[in-house]
Write an enzyme that holds these catalytic residues in place. Structure first.
Site, PDB file in Angstrom:
ATOM      1  N   ASP A 191       0.855  -1.215   0.140  1.00 56.08           N
ATOM      2  CA  ASP A 191      -0.209  -0.197  -0.197  1.00 56.08           C
ATOM      3  C   ASP A 191       0.814   1.225  -0.014  1.00 56.08           C
ATOM      4  O   ASP A 191       1.889   1.129   0.569  1.00 56.08           O
ATOM      5  CB  ASP A 191      -0.709   0.060   1.315  1.00 56.08           C
ATOM      6  CG  ASP A 191      -1.988   0.993   1.149  1.00 56.08           C
ATOM      7  OD1 ASP A 191      -2.328   1.470   0.048  1.00 56.08           O
ATOM      8  OD2 ASP A 191      -2.732   1.210   2.304  1.00 56.08           O
ATOM      9  N   ARG A 245       0.249   7.623  -2.681  1.00 59.73           N
ATOM     10  CA  ARG A 245       0.904   8.615  -1.700  1.00 59.73           C
ATOM     11  C   ARG A 245       2.124   8.955  -2.062  1.00 59.73           C
ATOM     12  O   ARG A 245       2.830  10.054  -2.149  1.00 59.73           O
ATOM     13  CB  ARG A 245       0.704   8.363  -0.302  1.00 59.73           C
ATOM     14  CG  ARG A 245      -0.646   8.660   0.347  1.00 59.73           C
ATOM     15  CD  ARG A 245      -1.139   7.991   1.539  1.00 59.73           C
ATOM     16  NE  ARG A 245      -1.325   6.440   1.401  1.00 59.73           N
ATOM     17  CZ  ARG A 245      -1.693   5.550   2.172  1.00 59.73           C
ATOM     18  NH1 ARG A 245      -0.987   6.001   3.405  1.00 59.73           N
ATOM     19  NH2 ARG A 245      -2.060   4.418   1.950  1.00 59.73           N
ATOM     20  N   ARG A 277      -0.484   9.096  -9.979  1.00 61.56           N
ATOM     21  CA  ARG A 277      -0.583   7.852  -9.331  1.00 61.56           C
ATOM     22  C   ARG A 277       0.001   6.687 -10.005  1.00 61.56           C
ATOM     23  O   ARG A 277       0.549   5.746  -9.490  1.00 61.56           O
ATOM     24  CB  ARG A 277      -2.171   7.638  -8.869  1.00 61.56           C
ATOM     25  CG  ARG A 277      -2.645   8.402  -7.950  1.00 61.56           C
ATOM     26  CD  ARG A 277      -4.079   8.228  -7.693  1.00 61.56           C
ATOM     27  NE  ARG A 277      -4.468   7.010  -7.322  1.00 61.56           N
ATOM     28  CZ  ARG A 277      -4.379   6.592  -5.962  1.00 61.56           C
ATOM     29  NH1 ARG A 277      -4.071   7.370  -4.854  1.00 61.56           N
ATOM     30  NH2 ARG A 277      -4.336   5.206  -5.401  1.00 61.56           N
ATOM     31  N   HIS A 317       2.396   3.456  -9.091  1.00 59.86           N
ATOM     32  CA  HIS A 317       2.162   1.809  -9.374  1.00 59.86           C
ATOM     33  C   HIS A 317       3.146   1.347 -10.148  1.00 59.86           C
ATOM     34  O   HIS A 317       3.505   0.207  -9.823  1.00 59.86           O
ATOM     35  CB  HIS A 317       0.817   1.672 -10.023  1.00 59.86           C
ATOM     36  CG  HIS A 317      -0.406   2.170  -9.339  1.00 59.86           C
ATOM     37  ND1 HIS A 317      -0.554   1.604  -7.844  1.00 59.86           N
ATOM     38  CD2 HIS A 317      -1.386   2.836  -9.752  1.00 59.86           C
ATOM     39  CE1 HIS A 317      -1.737   2.297  -7.538  1.00 59.86           C
ATOM     40  NE2 HIS A 317      -2.290   2.927  -8.710  1.00 59.86           N
ATOM     41  N   SER A 325      -7.491  -5.801  -5.156  1.00 59.76           N
ATOM     42  CA  SER A 325      -8.699  -6.054  -4.436  1.00 59.76           C
ATOM     43  C   SER A 325     -10.118  -6.093  -5.114  1.00 59.76           C
ATOM     44  O   SER A 325     -10.286  -5.445  -5.885  1.00 59.76           O
ATOM     45  CB  SER A 325      -8.758  -5.468  -3.157  1.00 59.76           C
ATOM     46  OG  SER A 325      -9.337  -4.399  -3.228  1.00 59.76           O
ATOM     47  N   THR A 326     -11.140  -6.926  -4.676  1.00 59.16           N
ATOM     48  CA  THR A 326     -12.338  -6.825  -5.321  1.00 59.16           C
ATOM     49  C   THR A 326     -13.028  -5.480  -4.977  1.00 59.16           C
ATOM     50  O   THR A 326     -14.030  -5.070  -5.950  1.00 59.16           O
ATOM     51  CB  THR A 326     -13.333  -7.864  -4.765  1.00 59.16           C
ATOM     52  OG1 THR A 326     -13.126  -7.806  -3.307  1.00 59.16           O
ATOM     53  CG2 THR A 326     -12.832  -9.391  -5.217  1.00 59.16           C
ATOM     54  N   ASN A 367     -11.076  -2.801  -5.486  1.00 58.08           N
ATOM     55  CA  ASN A 367     -10.279  -1.864  -6.267  1.00 58.08           C
ATOM     56  C   ASN A 367     -10.927  -1.502  -7.561  1.00 58.08           C
ATOM     57  O   ASN A 367     -10.593  -0.501  -8.308  1.00 58.08           O
ATOM     58  CB  ASN A 367      -8.992  -2.302  -6.531  1.00 58.08           C
ATOM     59  CG  ASN A 367      -8.233  -2.160  -5.258  1.00 58.08           C
ATOM     60  OD1 ASN A 367      -7.174  -2.959  -4.892  1.00 58.08           O
ATOM     61  ND2 ASN A 367      -8.307  -1.195  -4.471  1.00 58.08           N
ATOM     62  N   ARG A 396     -12.085   2.148  -8.220  1.00 55.86           N
ATOM     63  CA  ARG A 396     -11.351   3.348  -8.458  1.00 55.86           C
ATOM     64  C   ARG A 396     -11.624   3.808 -10.261  1.00 55.86           C
ATOM     65  O   ARG A 396     -12.313   3.081 -10.734  1.00 55.86           O
ATOM     66  CB  ARG A 396      -9.607   2.801  -8.530  1.00 55.86           C
ATOM     67  CG  ARG A 396      -9.512   2.341  -6.920  1.00 55.86           C
ATOM     68  CD  ARG A 396      -8.048   2.142  -6.967  1.00 55.86           C
ATOM     69  NE  ARG A 396      -7.598   1.763  -5.510  1.00 55.86           N
ATOM     70  CZ  ARG A 396      -6.466   1.848  -5.023  1.00 55.86           C
ATOM     71  NH1 ARG A 396      -5.229   2.305  -5.799  1.00 55.86           N
ATOM     72  NH2 ARG A 396      -6.311   1.724  -3.806  1.00 55.86           N
ATOM     73  N   ARG A 422      -5.350  -1.907   8.838  1.00 58.92           N
ATOM     74  CA  ARG A 422      -6.338  -2.314   8.564  1.00 58.92           C
ATOM     75  C   ARG A 422      -6.034  -3.743   7.579  1.00 58.92           C
ATOM     76  O   ARG A 422      -5.143  -3.485   6.962  1.00 58.92           O
ATOM     77  CB  ARG A 422      -7.441  -1.640   8.223  1.00 58.92           C
ATOM     78  CG  ARG A 422      -7.126  -0.961   6.862  1.00 58.92           C
ATOM     79  CD  ARG A 422      -8.326  -0.139   6.345  1.00 58.92           C
ATOM     80  NE  ARG A 422      -7.941   0.773   5.216  1.00 58.92           N
ATOM     81  CZ  ARG A 422      -7.678   2.128   5.451  1.00 58.92           C
ATOM     82  NH1 ARG A 422      -7.808   2.590   6.796  1.00 58.92           N
ATOM     83  NH2 ARG A 422      -7.325   2.988   4.375  1.00 58.92           N
TER      84      ARG A 422
HETATM   85  C1  IPE Z   1      -5.565  -2.698  -0.315  1.00 59.35           C
HETATM   86  O1  IPE Z   1      -5.147  -1.625  -0.254  1.00 59.35           O
HETATM   87  C2  IPE Z   1      -5.307  -3.557  -1.699  1.00 59.35           C
HETATM   88  C3  IPE Z   1      -4.052  -3.822  -2.418  1.00 59.35           C
HETATM   89  C4  IPE Z   1      -3.147  -3.223  -1.853  1.00 59.35           C
HETATM   90  C5  IPE Z   1      -4.272  -4.334  -3.687  1.00 59.35           C
HETATM   91  P1  IPE Z   1      -6.074  -0.387  -0.712  1.00 59.35           P
HETATM   92  O2  IPE Z   1      -5.546   1.008  -0.765  1.00 59.35           O
HETATM   93  O3  IPE Z   1      -7.161  -0.643  -1.726  1.00 59.35           O
HETATM   94  O4  IPE Z   1      -7.053  -0.537   0.735  1.00 59.35           O
HETATM   95  P2  IPE Z   1      -7.899   0.735   1.427  1.00 59.35           P
HETATM   96  O5  IPE Z   1      -8.803   1.408   0.338  1.00 59.35           O
HETATM   97  O6  IPE Z   1      -7.011   1.740   2.118  1.00 59.35           O
HETATM   98  O7  IPE Z   1      -8.730   0.118   2.538  1.00 59.35           O
HETATM   99  C1  IPE Z   2      -1.461   0.049  -3.529  1.00 59.54           C
HETATM  100  O1  IPE Z   2      -1.376   1.592  -3.447  1.00 59.54           O
HETATM  101  C2  IPE Z   2      -1.766  -0.407  -4.841  1.00 59.54           C
HETATM  102  C3  IPE Z   2      -3.214  -0.842  -5.092  1.00 59.54           C
HETATM  103  C4  IPE Z   2      -4.096  -0.768  -4.236  1.00 59.54           C
HETATM  104  C5  IPE Z   2      -3.388  -1.693  -6.000  1.00 59.54           C
HETATM  105  P1  IPE Z   2      -2.511   2.725  -3.512  1.00 59.54           P
HETATM  106  O2  IPE Z   2      -2.932   3.003  -4.902  1.00 59.54           O
HETATM  107  O3  IPE Z   2      -3.850   1.878  -2.525  1.00 59.54           O
HETATM  108  O4  IPE Z   2      -1.786   3.815  -3.038  1.00 59.54           O
HETATM  109  P2  IPE Z   2      -2.585   4.909  -1.851  1.00 59.54           P
HETATM  110  O5  IPE Z   2      -3.189   4.067  -0.629  1.00 59.54           O
HETATM  111  O6  IPE Z   2      -3.511   5.798  -2.514  1.00 59.54           O
HETATM  112  O7  IPE Z   2      -1.471   5.836  -1.369  1.00 59.54           O
HETATM  113 MG    MG Z   3      -4.058   2.406  -0.636  1.00 56.32          MG
END
Ligand code: IPE
Ligand code: IPE
Ligand code: MG
Length: 254
Positions: free
Chosen positions: A24, A28, A37, A41, A69-70, A72, A75, A199
């Site tokens: 995660d 950010r 973003r 990635h 994740s299911t 995601n 987004r 979490r």
């Molecule tokens: C969890 O991260 C899913 C993955 C890392 C693939 P998220 O960034 O989607 O989780 P939340 O929304 O902060 O709970």
């Molecule tokens: C984790 O990074 C990657 C995935 C969930 C696929 P995020 O995209 O959730 O990054 P933040 O949480 O917005 O910083």
């Molecule tokens: Mg995240």
């Protein structure tokens, strides 16, 4: 009188064999650099490569990473397609090397709703590394949700009962375990989440029942050997009691 228990760290506690990571903080990481973003990635894929490379040397035998994740799917479409594209790129550029280096790749999660080109890649990754069974196992949770997997397992058992091959009371915890998409991997020892979030976000809900949890502040694109070693060090300092008593007390009592 029995000798006093030696609590010095002369003998190191065993490290985790199966580590799962909620990768995660990509967004950010990019934002802090004034970048889109998507670039976070992409940097995240490099971190994944570094981590997979470092894991076997740290005693890890199985690494399970949360790729998508299911939830995601919520987004923006452009970000979803960027993430799908990165899976393709990772497999295309790294599959041959992983296969050569003795890594077995397994994709966890639902195949439903995945575009045909991704399904093709998923099958290819598993087929090209199947001969490495018994070696280092890399499980990529993609289109994965812990609750969805539990519901899917319950459905499977219901069908078995409906077909007359089992009775409802035949189901026990070990049997339920075998119905989950993680059934072929070893038991989960450690769950790591980066970026300071505390979490599980629907990751490995059943499997994590007695796993140790380590939360690290580092953003995923900065991850690698050093951060993984630090998480493993935290794990070694834990006393996994599984509902029993502290391990050195058990030895003293025995
Ligand atoms: C969890 O991260 C899913 C993955 C890392 C693939 P998220 O960034 O989607 O989780 P939340 O929304 O902060 O709970
Ligand atoms: C984790 O990074 C990657 C995935 C969930 C696929 P995020 O995209 O959730 O990054 P933040 O949480 O917005 O910083
Ligand atoms: Mg995240």
């Amino acid at each position: 009188m029995p000798p006093a228990a030696d609590h010095s760290s002369a003998v190191q506690a065993p490290g985790p064999k199966h580590v799962a990571i909620i990768m995660d903080g990509n967004g950010r990481w990019a934002k802090a650099r004034g970048m889109p973003r998507a670039l976070g990635h992409r940097a995240g894929v490099q971190a994944l490569k570094r981590t997979v490379e470092a894991a076997p040397g740290l005693g890890v035998e199985c690494l399970t990473v949360f790729g998508f994740s299911t939830e995601n799917w919520r987004r923006p479409a452009q970000e979803v397609s960027e993430l799908m594209g990165l899976v393709k790129l990772y497999v295309q550029t790294d599959l041959a090397r992983l296969a050569r280096e003795g890594v077995q790749v397994r994709i966890l999660g639902s195949r439903q709703g995945l575009p045909p080109d991704i399904l093709e890649i998923v099958d290819r990754a598993e087929a090209a590394t199947a001969h490495n069974a018994g070696g280092f196992l890399l499980q990529v949770a993609f289109n994965y949700g812990g609750r969805a997997d539990i519901v899917e397992a319950a459905r499977r058992f219901a069908h078995v009962v409906q077909s007359g091959q089992a009775r409802p009371d035949d189901l026990d915890e070990a049997g339920f375990d075998r119905l989950l998409c993680t059934a072929k991997g070893p038991p989960l020892d450690l769950v790591v989440r980066t970026s300071g979030e505390v979490r599980l976000s629907n990751f490995l809900l059943w499997e994590a029942a007695y796993a140790e949890l380590v939360f690290q502040e580092i953003l995923w694109p900065d991850y690698g050997a050093e951060a993984l070693a630090e998480a493993i060090e935290q794990y070694r300092r834990r006393d996994r009691r599984f509902g029993g008593v502290e391990s050195h007390d058990a030895v003293a009592a025995g």
